[in-house]
Structure formats: structure tokens, C-alpha cells
Design a protein around this motif. Structure first.
Motif, mmCIF file in Angstrom:
data_model
loop_
_atom_site.group_PDB
_atom_site.id
_atom_site.type_symbol
_atom_site.label_atom_id
_atom_site.label_comp_id
_atom_site.label_asym_id
_atom_site.label_seq_id
_atom_site.Cartn_x
_atom_site.Cartn_y
_atom_site.Cartn_z
ATOM 1 N N TYR A 184 64.867 49.715 50.241
ATOM 2 C CA TYR A 184 63.470 49.332 50.440
ATOM 3 C C TYR A 184 63.289 48.357 51.583
ATOM 4 O O TYR A 184 62.218 48.197 52.117
ATOM 5 N N ILE B 14 61.565 54.893 32.829
ATOM 6 C CA ILE B 14 62.526 54.183 33.677
ATOM 7 C C ILE B 14 61.827 53.948 35.010
ATOM 8 O O ILE B 14 61.367 54.892 35.646
ATOM 9 N N ARG B 15 61.719 52.688 35.418
ATOM 10 C CA ARG B 15 60.824 52.374 36.545
ATOM 11 C C ARG B 15 61.458 51.327 37.452
ATOM 12 O O ARG B 15 61.647 50.181 37.053
ATOM 13 N N GLY B 16 61.801 51.734 38.658
ATOM 14 C CA GLY B 16 62.263 50.778 39.657
ATOM 15 C C GLY B 16 61.103 50.016 40.256
ATOM 16 O O GLY B 16 59.959 50.471 40.197
ATOM 17 N N PHE B 17 61.389 48.857 40.822
ATOM 18 C CA PHE B 17 60.289 48.084 41.428
ATOM 19 C C PHE B 17 60.858 47.040 42.386
ATOM 20 O O PHE B 17 62.039 46.715 42.341
ATOM 21 N N ILE B 18 60.015 46.543 43.224
ATOM 22 C CA ILE B 18 60.284 45.337 44.000
ATOM 23 C C ILE B 18 59.119 44.410 43.704
ATOM 24 O O ILE B 18 57.980 44.866 43.631
ATOM 25 N N TYR C 275 76.875 47.494 42.961
ATOM 26 C CA TYR C 275 76.604 47.195 44.380
ATOM 27 C C TYR C 275 77.866 47.295 45.233
ATOM 28 O O TYR C 275 77.803 47.616 46.416
ATOM 29 N N PHE D 61 74.558 49.331 30.521
ATOM 30 C CA PHE D 61 73.504 50.335 30.316
ATOM 31 C C PHE D 61 73.970 51.412 29.338
ATOM 32 O O PHE D 61 73.189 51.892 28.515
ATOM 33 N N VAL E 208 63.714 48.597 36.213
ATOM 34 C CA VAL E 208 65.010 48.514 36.900
ATOM 35 C C VAL E 208 64.875 47.523 38.061
ATOM 36 O O VAL E 208 64.229 47.810 39.072
ATOM 37 N N CYS E 209 65.468 46.353 37.849
ATOM 38 C CA CYS E 209 65.345 45.225 38.771
ATOM 39 C C CYS E 209 66.571 45.120 39.651
ATOM 40 O O CYS E 209 66.499 44.691 40.803
ATOM 41 N N GLY E 210 67.718 45.483 39.120
ATOM 42 C CA GLY E 210 68.963 45.374 39.868
ATOM 43 C C GLY E 210 70.059 46.138 39.166
ATOM 44 O O GLY E 210 69.914 46.556 38.012
ATOM 45 N N LEU E 211 71.136 46.364 39.901
ATOM 46 C CA LEU E 211 72.281 47.144 39.391
ATOM 47 C C LEU E 211 73.554 46.490 39.895
ATOM 48 O O LEU E 211 74.385 47.133 40.525
ATOM 49 N N GLU F 202 55.293 44.403 44.993
ATOM 50 C CA GLU F 202 54.176 45.268 44.584
ATOM 51 C C GLU F 202 53.239 44.579 43.589
ATOM 52 O O GLU F 202 52.150 45.068 43.326
ATOM 53 N N GLU G 73 66.636 45.946 33.268
ATOM 54 C CA GLU G 73 67.925 46.336 33.854
ATOM 55 C C GLU G 73 68.250 45.505 35.102
ATOM 56 O O GLU G 73 67.572 45.599 36.124
#
Lengths: 337, 337
Positions: free
Chosen positions: A60, A275-279, A249, A227, A242-245, A282, A220
């Protein structure tokens, strides 16, 4: 002419970053122009997302170029101002990166009040990590009274805020962390209802026992085996922001089989999961609410925070490498000067 | 005493169902009691979700018991009524399963008007599949003007409705189907903007070429290799309503590696994707809108539909086995009598 000691990206890591991926240089900082200020960096925030910026892979945000200063949020003191809104001595939040001095546009700065709360909170609980937790938990996780919220990396600045906000909303907070010391802090310092050590051999069973009514929200931060332990416990209509993994990395090449994707999609289908990714950007319209609400919770002591402060910019690479392995304990901050 | 010819679940399939998993029997149907009607089944709907009901695995609905009549939506004629709202000769929508006669509670029936539209539409475009497409596409997919919507199993009753509703909302509709004949129908009969044959060796490249601006909504009906071709094309903030995974319903045991789950989660994180399972019952408050809006679109010819009608209840097992392999062409319906 001011000099800035800078830590640059020397090369892109293959897998786990090493000290050789970083290089220290000294550069001259130009005098500030109209509308700019000269900053002396006091604190640098180290955060897992920086691992992504070290890679060339599409994400992103654009990667840091090889040979460029590593990016990062900072708390800085104004040394010289050519903007009417700032004066020498002011403390500000800036995005100046891994270095000792910088020139910044005044419009990109937020003034901090050291009388009110410690300025370092602007990098943690009252800054980007706290806002990430607040906005994504409330907008995507939507914890309801009596529901169970699970978060990993739970002593980190995002995780600890997620658990405590979940509690304020009447939900049950279950934290996952590495080692008994962090687990103790989750209960005693942050007030979680249960704390599970993911390094334990009985981790999956322990998590199941701590979630007798299943999991309604899984925030997450880590991915991987955590998970996998969470998945069978997810309830019908569970939400997974889903905030990070961070566990993946540093991974290179393909992941060993069997392929778990069809099983995940089956869970999504049969349990109506989201299941929703985000930054966090937004959710920026929620910033005023965050500042007001989270500010008062921190002031009241309803939300507690923990900082892990490392002394000296030269320690930043090692501290960052340790962060990706869970070696820090609380919000990782470098005291630059 | 009325006799009903019934198709029962004889055993649970391991992988692909076979004719041996079904058994035909004759049973007496009791006389209807107060508030009940006796039905003669005219049409039986065959749908992919039935594969899930044949298995014992936990899902959103209870499985069909071994030895019980296979479940399914039906259009039936009232033979005898003990309810004031129904009279002999009325055509109704019921959920009577794979059999020729049944007694049903009047409260569970919806009266159909054969003068208005063919009664079989109550099993397809104006029934559960059409409502699934309408409610999930609008609520979860939220297609915007100029966006690209991709759907697989696109000549099926859900897929064809998804594409045509996407067009009505001003989006670009790209359909995926098996074979040139179905692809031709997508363009010529259903008005899709592009049709891609997933059996082609150049499927992934063809899909990419058909989506020059990426994919904003992927309505998931199939999973497997189709989803793998879709994934790299998903745009930032893309929405993936998960309606079905027909390609994996017959799978047994673990899926071969590498593990694609971490890659999917990385996509979710870096592109802020939403992956959302659902069952159409959660949108039941939209039923009045659907009946009104979809009814008028079908009446106007703005939404077209295709039926694949098989004659004779005894053909149901083979027709259902073929459905899971994409052998039907349009909404699969058994003409029972």
C-alpha cells in the motif's frame, strides 16, 4: 550548516533483516525555507510495518529506496522556525525517519503539549498504533457486550489498546503473547481476562480453554501458527480485521504445504466470516473522536500503556530486528537525543 | 392414502457423489391436518449447496440424515387443502425435497401466480439463487459505476444474475464459464462485457486481458484455480463475497502444497481486501425490494435467465452429480411430474 546522522537502507533484506542492510551516514541539512522548520529529533518510533518498506514488493505504500533514509514517525524539537505557527523549543510530531536532524514543512507537523501527557505517547497509545487499534477495532471488529475479542502481539502498542478498548466496550479480552512475563503483564497491567503464551506446547488447547464461547473478533497482527489456532474457534459472523502479519514478514519463497487456503475459504463460507485488511488512514475521519475519547481514557488511567525505550539512534537497527522477533516489551521507541 | 416416490440419502459420499449415495423408496404420505396441505411436486430445484448437506461436516445448516429424503426447493400443486389460504389447484413454492408428494404446513408456502411469470422462475431468477445474487452483490459487493465485477459459474442462476445486476448498476461485467458455448451465451444472451473460458490453457492471461483496470468485486462461487487467477488482479479495497466453492465440495483430505494461505492474507493486508462469507437468509429484510425490483427487471427483459430442465425425478441424482462438474447449462431443474 546543521549535520544529521542518518540511518539509510543499505540493501534490501532477504528474509530476516541484518545489521548489514543498514548504513550510517552524515549529511548536511539545508536551512529551512519559508513555511518550514528545522527539527532536532528526540524520539524515533520503530514499528513492524517498516519491514514492508524495506522490500521492493508492491504494497500500500511505496518502498524506501536503497540509499534513502529509513522512514519513521518521530517526536522532535523545533530548533529554528520559518513558520508563524511554530517557535524554537516547540515539541512536534513529525515523520522525519531514522536520523538526528531534519527540515520539515510546518503543515505536516502536529504540535505536542509536554505538560499534558508524555510526548512519547504521540508515537504509541495516542499516536498511530493507538489510532490503528481504536479505529479498526470499532469500525471493523465492532465488539459487542459479552463477545470474545482475541488479539496477538497483545503487549504491543496496538494489541494492548485493542484489548483494553474491547473491555471498555463490554467484551471479553483474550491476549496472546510470547512468554510468561508478557502474559503476566496482560492480566496485571492491562486488565485482560485471559493471557495465552504462544510459545507453550499446549498453546492451541490453552487458547481453546480461554475461549469457551468461541471467538467473535480476532484482531490479526501476526498470522502463522497463531491464526491456525484461532481459526477453528471463530464463531458464526466473526470479524477478522487484518492489521499485520509479523510472523511472515521475513519469510522467503513459497510456504510449505499442505495448502490451507481452501480450508480458510471453507470457514469463511460456512461461518459467514469477514476477513478485512485495512490501513488506518482510511479511518481518518475518526481522528477527532480518537483524540478526545482515547485521550480521556489515557488521562483517566482506563487505558494503560507500556514503552520500551532504547537509547541511541545507533541501536535502532538491532532494536528493529528484535521487534520482528517479539523481543521488545511494549511500544518500541528509540531515544535519539 | 397417497404414495410418494422419494429419493433418500443412502450414504455419505467420499469425494464425488455417485448414484450409490442415493436410494429410491416409496412412502405413504399422511393426510393433511388442520393448517396443512397435500402437495404434488411439479418441479425440484437442484443446487450446489446440497453437496454440503450430504456431508456430516459442520456447516451453517444441519446435514441431511442418512436414510432421510434429500432436501430441496420445489414448485408444487396443492391437491388437498386444510388451510383457508390455499385451494386445490394452487401452485406454491415449498421446500419439499426430492420426492413426488408431500404434506406441508401452509405457513411455509408461498403462492405463485402462473399467469405472471413461469412458475419455475421461483426456483431460479426470482427465487433463492436470484435473491442470493441480488442481496449479496448489492450489500457486500457494492458495485459502483465503472468498476469491474467478475463472477464465475456465470451461466448459472446466481452468476448470470450477478453479471446482469452489475451491468444495471453501471459496472463492467466479466463472466467466467466452462467452454465456448457458455461463453458465447454470456455475451449474446446475458450481455456480459467479456466472457472467459476457464478450461482454456491461457485462462489466467485471458482474464487479465479482460480486466485491464483490475477487479473491484469478485463474486466467489467456485474457488480453486479460478480464485488463483483472480487474486493478483484484485484492486485496492476489492470486495469478495463468498457464495460458494463448488470446485472444492468434492475434495477429500488435505490440499497439496505450497500453502497459499499466507499469500492470500498478505493480499488482504496490502490491498485492504474484504473477504466475506454469507448465506442469503441474513439479507431477508431485502426480500420486498428484491421481489419488486428483480420482478420488474425480469418482466422488462432487462434480466434474462436460462433453465436446464431434466425430465423425471429418477434423473435427479445424475443431474446433481453433473451440476457439481459444471455439466448443466443454466438453472438446473427437475420436472418431477
Amino acid at each position: 550548516m546543521t549535520e544529521s546522522t542518518q540511518i539509510l537502507l543499505a540493501s534490501r533484506p532477504e528474509g530476516r533483516p541484518t545489521p548489514q542492510n543498514f548504513r550510517t551516514e552524515t549529511a548536511s541539512v539545508p536551512a529551512p525555507k519559508e513555511g518550514e522548520v528545522l527539527l532536532k529529533i528526540r524520539y524515533l518510533s520503530l514499528d513492524p510495518y517498516m519491514r514492508g518498506r524495506m522490500s521492493a514488493a508492491k504494497s500500500y505504500a511505496a518502498p524506501v529506496e536503497v540509499g534513502a533514509v529509513m522512514e519513521g514517525g518521530t517526536v522532535a524539537e523545533v530548533v529554528e522556525s520559518r513558520d508563524p505557527n511554530f517557535a524554537a523549543g516547540d515539541m512536534v510530531l513529525s515523520y522525519s525517519g531514522w536520523q538526528t536532524h531534519a527540515v520539515a514543512k510546518a503543515a505536516h507537523l502536529r504540535k505536542l503539549d509536554p505538560e499534558k501527557v508524555p510526548v512519547t505517547t504521540a508515537l504509541g497509545v495516542l499516536g498511530m498504533p493507538g489510532f490503528t487499534a481504536y479505529s479498526a477495532l470499532l469500525t471493523l471488529g465492532k465488539p459487542k457486550e459479552g463477545e470474545t475479542v482475541v488479539v496477538a502481539a497483545a503487549t504491543g502498542p496496538v494489541g494492548s489498546a485493542v484489548g483494553q478498548i474491547a473491555k471498555i466496550k463490554g467484551a471479553r479480552a483474550v491476549g496472546i503473547a510470547g512468554g510468561p512475563e508478557k502474559c503476566r503483564a496482560l492480566i496485571e497491567e492491562f486488565g485482560f481476562d485471559a493471557a495465552i503464551d504462544h510459545r507453550s506446547e499446549t498453546f492451541a488447547e490453552d487458547l481453546k480453554a480461554a475461549c469457551p464461547d468461541g471467538i467473535d473478533v480476532y484482531f490479526e497482527n501476526v498470522g502463522g501458527p497463531v491464526f491456525e489456532a484461532v481459526r477453528p474457534l471463530l464463531n458464526f459472523y466473526a470479524r477478522v480485521p487484518v492489521c499485520g502479519l509479523v510472523s511472515q514478514y521475513n519469510a522467503t519463497g513459497p510456504f510449505e504445504g499442505p495448502d490451507k487456503l481452501p480450508g480458510l475459504m471453507r470457514d469463511v463460507l460456512t461461518k459467514s466470516l469477514t476477513i478485512r485488511g485495512f490501513i488506518q488512514t482510511e479511518f481518518k475521519d475518526q481522528m477527532p473522536n480518537f483524540i478526545k475519547e482515547m485521550g480521556s481514557w489515557v488521562a483517566d488511567g482506563r487505558i494503560r500503556y507500556k514503552e520500551d525505550i532504547v537509547e541511541g539512534l545507533d541501536k535502532a537497527p538491532d532494536a528493529f530486528i528484535g521487534l520482528l522477533e517479539g523481543k521488545n516489551f511494549g511500544k518500541l521507541i528509540v531515544k535519539v537525543a
